[in-house]
Design a protein around this motif. Sequence first.
Motif, PDB file in Angstrom:
ATOM      1  N   PRO A 138       0.824  -1.213   0.000  1.00  0.00           N
ATOM      2  CA  PRO A 138       0.000   0.000   0.000  1.00  0.00           C
ATOM      3  C   PRO A 138       0.863   1.270   0.000  1.00  0.00           C
ATOM      4  N   PRO A 139       0.385   2.324  -0.656  1.00  0.00           N
ATOM      5  CA  PRO A 139       1.174   3.549  -0.742  1.00  0.00           C
ATOM      6  C   PRO A 139       1.317   4.281   0.589  1.00  0.00           C
ATOM      7  N   ASP A 140       0.476   3.965   1.564  1.00  0.00           N
ATOM      8  CA  ASP A 140       0.587   4.620   2.866  1.00  0.00           C
ATOM      9  C   ASP A 140       1.089   3.668   3.943  1.00  0.00           C
ATOM     10  N   GLY A 141       1.702   2.565   3.540  1.00  0.00           N
ATOM     11  CA  GLY A 141       2.208   1.574   4.476  1.00  0.00           C
ATOM     12  C   GLY A 141       3.550   1.964   5.064  1.00  0.00           C
ATOM     13  N   ALA A 142       4.075   1.091   5.917  1.00  0.00           N
ATOM     14  CA  ALA A 142       5.325   1.357   6.624  1.00  0.00           C
ATOM     15  C   ALA A 142       6.509   1.470   5.674  1.00  0.00           C
ATOM     16  N   VAL A 143       6.537   0.670   4.620  1.00  0.00           N
ATOM     17  CA  VAL A 143       7.654   0.724   3.670  1.00  0.00           C
ATOM     18  C   VAL A 143       7.653   2.061   2.932  1.00  0.00           C
ATOM     19  N   ARG A 151       6.331   4.898   4.008  1.00  0.00           N
ATOM     20  CA  ARG A 151       6.684   5.949   4.971  1.00  0.00           C
ATOM     21  C   ARG A 151       8.189   5.971   5.204  1.00  0.00           C
ATOM     22  N   ALA A 152       8.796   4.815   5.313  1.00  0.00           N
ATOM     23  CA  ALA A 152      10.245   4.756   5.515  1.00  0.00           C
ATOM     24  C   ALA A 152      10.993   5.278   4.294  1.00  0.00           C
ATOM     25  N   TYR A 153      10.508   4.971   3.122  1.00  0.00           N
ATOM     26  CA  TYR A 153      11.151   5.418   1.889  1.00  0.00           C
ATOM     27  C   TYR A 153      11.015   6.930   1.707  1.00  0.00           C
ATOM     28  N   ASN A 154       9.791   7.461   1.938  1.00  0.00           N
ATOM     29  CA  ASN A 154       9.527   8.884   1.742  1.00  0.00           C
ATOM     30  C   ASN A 154       9.989   9.742   2.910  1.00  0.00           C
ATOM     31  N   GLY A 155      10.043   9.167   4.097  1.00  0.00           N
ATOM     32  CA  GLY A 155      10.406   9.942   5.278  1.00  0.00           C
ATOM     33  C   GLY A 155       9.222  10.622   5.934  1.00  0.00           C
ATOM     34  N   HIS A 156       8.025  10.406   5.416  1.00  0.00           N
ATOM     35  CA  HIS A 156       6.814  10.986   5.987  1.00  0.00           C
ATOM     36  C   HIS A 156       5.615  10.149   5.556  1.00  0.00           C
ATOM     37  N   ALA A 157       4.474  10.455   6.159  1.00  0.00           N
ATOM     38  CA  ALA A 157       3.258   9.689   5.857  1.00  0.00           C
ATOM     39  C   ALA A 157       2.244  10.516   5.084  1.00  0.00           C
ATOM     40  N   TRP A 158       2.664  11.645   4.536  1.00  0.00           N
ATOM     41  CA  TRP A 158       1.729  12.477   3.797  1.00  0.00           C
ATOM     42  C   TRP A 158       1.397  11.848   2.457  1.00  0.00           C
ATOM     43  N   GLY A 159       0.111  11.848   2.144  1.00  0.00           N
ATOM     44  CA  GLY A 159      -0.357  11.384   0.850  1.00  0.00           C
ATOM     45  C   GLY A 159      -0.949  12.541   0.075  1.00  0.00           C
ATOM     46  N   GLN A 160      -1.612  12.221  -1.021  1.00  0.00           N
ATOM     47  CA  GLN A 160      -2.203  13.258  -1.863  1.00  0.00           C
ATOM     48  C   GLN A 160      -3.267  14.060  -1.117  1.00  0.00           C
ATOM     49  N   ILE A 161      -4.016  13.412  -0.240  1.00  0.00           N
ATOM     50  CA  ILE A 161      -5.079  14.107   0.497  1.00  0.00           C
ATOM     51  C   ILE A 161      -4.496  15.183   1.407  1.00  0.00           C
ATOM     52  N   GLU A 162      -3.406  14.866   2.104  1.00  0.00           N
ATOM     53  CA  GLU A 162      -2.804  15.840   3.014  1.00  0.00           C
ATOM     54  C   GLU A 162      -2.218  17.034   2.251  1.00  0.00           C
ATOM     55  N   TYR A 163      -1.585  16.757   1.117  1.00  0.00           N
ATOM     56  CA  TYR A 163      -1.045  17.853   0.309  1.00  0.00           C
ATOM     57  C   TYR A 163      -2.177  18.721  -0.250  1.00  0.00           C
ATOM     58  N   THR A 164      -3.256  18.098  -0.671  1.00  0.00           N
ATOM     59  CA  THR A 164      -4.396  18.854  -1.188  1.00  0.00           C
ATOM     60  C   THR A 164      -5.028  19.697  -0.096  1.00  0.00           C
TER      61      THR A 164
END
Length: 94
Positions: free
Chosen positions: A6-11, A13-26
């Motif tokens: 999943p795009p919001d999973g632990a992997v 988040r670890a890769y991106n350094g944050h848990a923000w998705g498209q909804i949070e940016y919008t």
Amino acid sequence: MTEHLPPDGAVARAYNGHAWGQIEYTAADSRDLLDLLLTAFVNANRDPKKGGSPLPWPKPSWRPGDPVPDEAQGEKDKARAKAAYEHILAQTKG
């Protein structure tokens, strides 16, 4: 192997350094736009005869990758808010 995670999973988040998705940016973009529109409306409808300067343009809200807000400034804001609250309480008790 990791392409179906999943795009919001632990992997992710670890890769991106944050848990923000498209909804949070919008949501952050919408808040920034609303701040800009409100400031523009207030500045356009202020009475120049009464004096005063127009409101400054708001700063964009924080997003991942931006510097972390200063902790000392947050403590100063808390102390100032507490002092204002105690001042109001003193006026109501007297």
